[in-house]
Design an enzyme around this catalytic site. Structure first.
Site, PDB file in Angstrom:
ATOM      1  N   ASP A  46      18.259  15.174  25.620  1.00  0.00           N
ATOM      2  CA  ASP A  46      18.055  15.985  24.584  1.00  0.00           C
ATOM      3  C   ASP A  46      16.361  16.017  24.642  1.00  0.00           C
ATOM      4  OD1 ASP A  46      17.750  17.391  22.154  1.00  0.00           O
ATOM      5  OD2 ASP A  46      19.333  16.093  21.073  1.00  0.00           O
TER       6      ASP A  46
HETATM    7  C1  NOJ Z   1      17.209  19.022  19.937  1.00  0.00           C
HETATM    8  C2  NOJ Z   1      18.780  18.778  19.200  1.00  0.00           C
HETATM    9  O1  NOJ Z   1      19.047  17.513  19.143  1.00  0.00           O
HETATM   10  C3  NOJ Z   1      19.797  19.426  19.991  1.00  0.00           C
HETATM   11  O2  NOJ Z   1      21.137  19.513  19.625  1.00  0.00           O
HETATM   12  C4  NOJ Z   1      19.474  20.824  20.803  1.00  0.00           C
HETATM   13  O3  NOJ Z   1      20.443  21.411  21.744  1.00  0.00           O
HETATM   14  C5  NOJ Z   1      17.912  20.705  21.331  1.00  0.00           C
HETATM   15  N1  NOJ Z   1      17.095  20.247  20.565  1.00  0.00           N
HETATM   16  C6  NOJ Z   1      17.452  22.010  22.122  1.00  0.00           C
HETATM   17  O4  NOJ Z   1      17.245  23.024  21.037  1.00  0.00           O
END
Ligand code: NOJ
Length: 762
Positions: free
Chosen positions: A281
């Site tokens: 993430d």
């Molecule tokens: C952070 C989030 O936790 C995740 O769910 C998301 O896909 C990513 N950012 C990308 O935007």
């Protein structure tokens, strides 16, 4: 020294020989990728592991240079062909011409926004959900996207967590089913299709169980609970063919998921045999330092790659640290190659080696207006949205409303285009949203008079207001009406007094149920409750239309309202869908996919909790039982609950036999009757309970359901087939077993009001 010089010479020679060998045919995936890896330099390999976010503020020329130098593997957040083509062109100028991929958070729609995931789950309608996945993929692929960071299948049992809105609720079975349907919808028959996008299941793992519902917090959980309740939806989504996994930001029993070799290697790749790509993430590798498991960036990168994190999302550490780590031998060539292999494998599966422009298309076909209304799938959005609405109360048949007389429409969310879309609304545009005001206006036409007054702001708390407006750079998330609260309420009361019925749209702004929007209460903000109180005092029939992304504790509101309709954040066509239900053009059929607690103090509250030694029995004194003594026990609304304008009756539950042999199946039949005056849909739910096992088992667990449409007065026999597999669970040794003995079969239209019969597993 001599020997190693020789070794180097031999390695170089063999690399040169390999490069000279003609590339194997594209059809042979393994050979094709291996051949490519053999030709890659260290920098090119590391480049493939870098996934970067593209914003308008980024130095685009510099990014293209980096891509052409083979230093970036993919992007996210750049989302139309004119944006992505120059980057793919740059990749085609790179030495090995390895294509880029373009990802985005297409969670519940791309341009056409469908209800938030928690609302989708409330449809209990797999065809509708399949349509969401497919439509989202068609729109996203047409815009040049190759991959989505979805579905999110984190089980959420603590609604204080703002991301409860992004998941499919509290139940393992329902979430697993939906996860599979979404994956198949996104990927179609193959993620290589020009109108498919690859599904990246997230957040692996257990993100929904963060302590206290505080986002990004720790998770501490027993293995049986993980295996039985939290892990199956990820596994089901991967079994459905999802191409990848996004790794959670939380730690699990003290070890961050991003550095968790047990989670990523032993479980995911070992036990489950997963072969796809894993993506961290946002910034998660860097965060290993703050988790306190890496002393610096070098150690963080090392831990992550050794744990099997293939791609780093918006994190510079792989780029900065892997060259040194590989040269020193701390990270082996084999470890690096494995990560590269999985990234290239995903690109292969997305069809990008065959045609890097498979979704970008040709420049001459670029659209003049990517945001044109004509590109939306409004019919699908309206159909799905109305299926997601849950009728919680309907006293004195307040609903459906007549398209006649005067209707007062009030509330801070009645005319809120941004909020209609909910969180993570991809490339949805507020201007495309049909608000409740607009939906009602269109529905009544000139048949009834509609008076609108805002009545209150979403919140009267300045700090909360600023918090919610912090993230949106384009436009304010919530607009504050600067008039004093009393003036707004007076205006609404004046409207109510002139009307035959009052519809108040209240709840949360979308940002209140979002990433990083954990709450300490589940109440509707006080300023809106003041409005409800004033409306109630007018004595007019009061319909509360709720908008929110998590269960709310609405015991008080339930007493004020004559009818209560839960609408979540229902998307582009939400206003039309809500009007369809309010006026009875669609008979509501949604059922809660998550328990509504009475108060925040009851959390965690979920229907399939484990049995205990001193359970509370409703109607009996609570002393020395497991309960709270200051308020009624049990949920405000149970999992699986939802009313209709019709009424349904379940009767005559029968089992075909009272013993089940292993490998055999058992039929449970029940009669469902529409006892009302309208045609309508309901969801018949099958729960099982293992009466006595080697471990305490849940009081009940959903194992199947059927959504059916019954004409007024119609009865139908519904049959469920129960197999040994439905009875299995992970025991204390983590073996998946069905233990012999008695099982209770419960069937009903929600998780509480059920009929029961028993059988024995031999
Ligand atoms: C952070 C989030 O936790 C995740 O769910 C998301 O896909 C990513 N950012 C990308 O935007």
């Amino acid at each position: 020294m001599k020997l190693s010089m020789l070794g180097l010479a031999m390695a170089l020679a063999s690399q040169a020989a390999l490069a000279a060998t003609p590339a194997p045919p594209l059809q042979d995936k393994q050979a094709f990728i291996e051949h490519l890896i053999q030709q890659m330099t260290l920098d090119e390999k590391i480049g493939q592991l870098r996934l970067i976010s593209i914003g308008p503020e980024m130095p685009h020329a510099k990014i293209r240079e980096e891509i052409a130098a083979g230093r970036i593997g993919g992007t996210f957040n750049s989302r139309t062909a004119p944006e992505n083509r120059p980057m793919q062109d740059a990749a085609m100028r790179s030495r090995l011409k390895i294509p880029m991929f373009f990802a985005y958070d297409v969670i519940h729609g791309n341009r056409t926004i469908f209800p938030i995931s928690l609302g989708l789950a409330a449809t209990w309608d797999m065809d509708a959900i399949a349509k969401v996945g497919r439509t989202s993929a068609i729109e996203a692929a047409a815009d040049s996207l190759d991959m989505t960071f979805a579905p999110m299948v984190d089980i959420a049992r603590d609604p204080r967590w703002g991301r409860t809105s992004e998941g499919f609720g509290e139940d393992t079975y329902l979430t697993s089913r939906i996860g599979q349907v979404m994956v198949k919808g996104f990927q179609g028959s193959s993620p290589a299709n020009p109108d498919s996008i690859m599904a990246i299941v997230k957040h692996f793992a257990l993100y929904g169980a963060v302590e206290g519902g505080r986002d990004y917090n720790t998770v501490d959980m027993s293995l049986p609970k993980m295996y039985n309740d939290y892990l199956p939806p990820y596994r089901a989504s991967l079994d459905a063919g999802a191409g990848g996994v996004m790794v959670a930001l939380n730690s699990i029993n003290g070890v961050p998921a991003t550095s968790n070799t047990w989670l990523m290697n032993d479980l995911l790749r070992g036990e489950w045999g997963f072969k796809g790509v894993t993506i961290s993430d946002h910034g998660a590798i860097q965060e290993l330092i703050r988790h306190g498991v890496a002393k610096d960036g070098r150690e963080a990168a090392k831990l992550a790659i050794k744990a099997g994190i293939d791609m780093s999302m918006n994190d510079s550490l792989y780029g900065e640290e892997l060259p040194g780590l590989v040269k020193s031998g701390e990270v082996t060539q084999a470890e690096l190659d494995q990560a590269v292999r999985e990234v290239l494998g995903a690109k292969y599966e997305m069809g990008l080696f065959k045609d890097p422009y498979v979704r970008i298309g040709k420049a001459e076909n670029d659209l003049k207006d990517y945001y044109a209304d004509a590109r939306l799938h409004r019919d699908a959005a309206r159909d799905v949205a109305r299926r997601s609405l849950v009728l919680l109360e309907n006293r004195k048949e307040t609903l459906p409303l007549k398209k006649a007389g005067t209707i007062a429409l009030v509330g801070p969310l009645a005319d809120a285009p941004i909020d209609m879309m909910g969180s993570w609304a991809a490339d949805g545009r507020p201007a495309h949203s049909v608000t409740v005001r607009e939906g009602l206006r269109r529905a009544v036409g000139d048949k009834a008079k509609l008076i609108y007054a805002k009545g209150s702001n979403v919140t009267g708390d300045k700090a909360m207001f600023d918090y919610l407006n912090f993230l949106n750079f384009d436009a304010p998330e919530i607009v504050d009406d600067l008039r004093p609260a009393a003036v707004l309420i007076d205006e609404a009361v004046k409207a109510a007094k002139q009307a035959d019925v009052v519809v108040a749209v209240v709840g949360e702004s979308r940002g209140m149920s979002h990433e990083s929007s954990s709450r300490t209460t589940l109440e509707i903000p006080a300023i809106q409750r003041d409005l409800i109180k004033a409306l109630k005092a007018t004595g007019k029939p009061l319909v509360l239309v709720l908008m929110n992304g998590r269960p709310l504790s609405i015991g008080w509101e339930r007493e004020q309202a004559d009818a209560l309709l839960e609408t979540w954040f229902s998307g582009t066509e939400g206003g039309n869908a809500i009007a369809d239900v309010l006026f009875g053009d669609y008979n509501p059929s949604g059922k809660l996919a998550i328990t509504f607690p009475r108060s925040v103090g009851q959390i965690p509250m979920y229907y399939n909790h484990l049995r205990i030694g001193r359970p509370f029995t409703p109607g009996k004194p609570g002393n020395y039982t497991s309960q709270y003594f200051e308020e009624p026990n049990g949920p405000l609304y149970p999992f699986g609950y939802g009313l209709s304008y019709s009424s349904f009756e379940v009767s005559g539950l029968q089992l075909a036999k009272n013993q089940l042999k292993r490998g055999d199946t058992l039929q449970a039949t029940v009669t469902v009757k529409n006892t009302g005056k309208r045609d309508g849909e309901t969801v018949v739910q099958l729960y099982l309970q293992d009466v006595s096992a080697s471990m305490s088992r849940p009081v009940k667990e959903l194992k199947n359901f059927q959504k059916l449409l019954l004409k007024a007065g119609e009865s139908r026999t519904v049959t469920f087939s129960i197999s040994e597999d439905d009875l299995k669970f992970y025991n204390g040794q983590l073996q998946r077993v069905a233990e012999p003995g008695q099982f209770n079969v419960q069937v009903g239209l929600d998780s509480e009001a059920v009929q029961q019969q028993s059988f024995e597993l031999l």
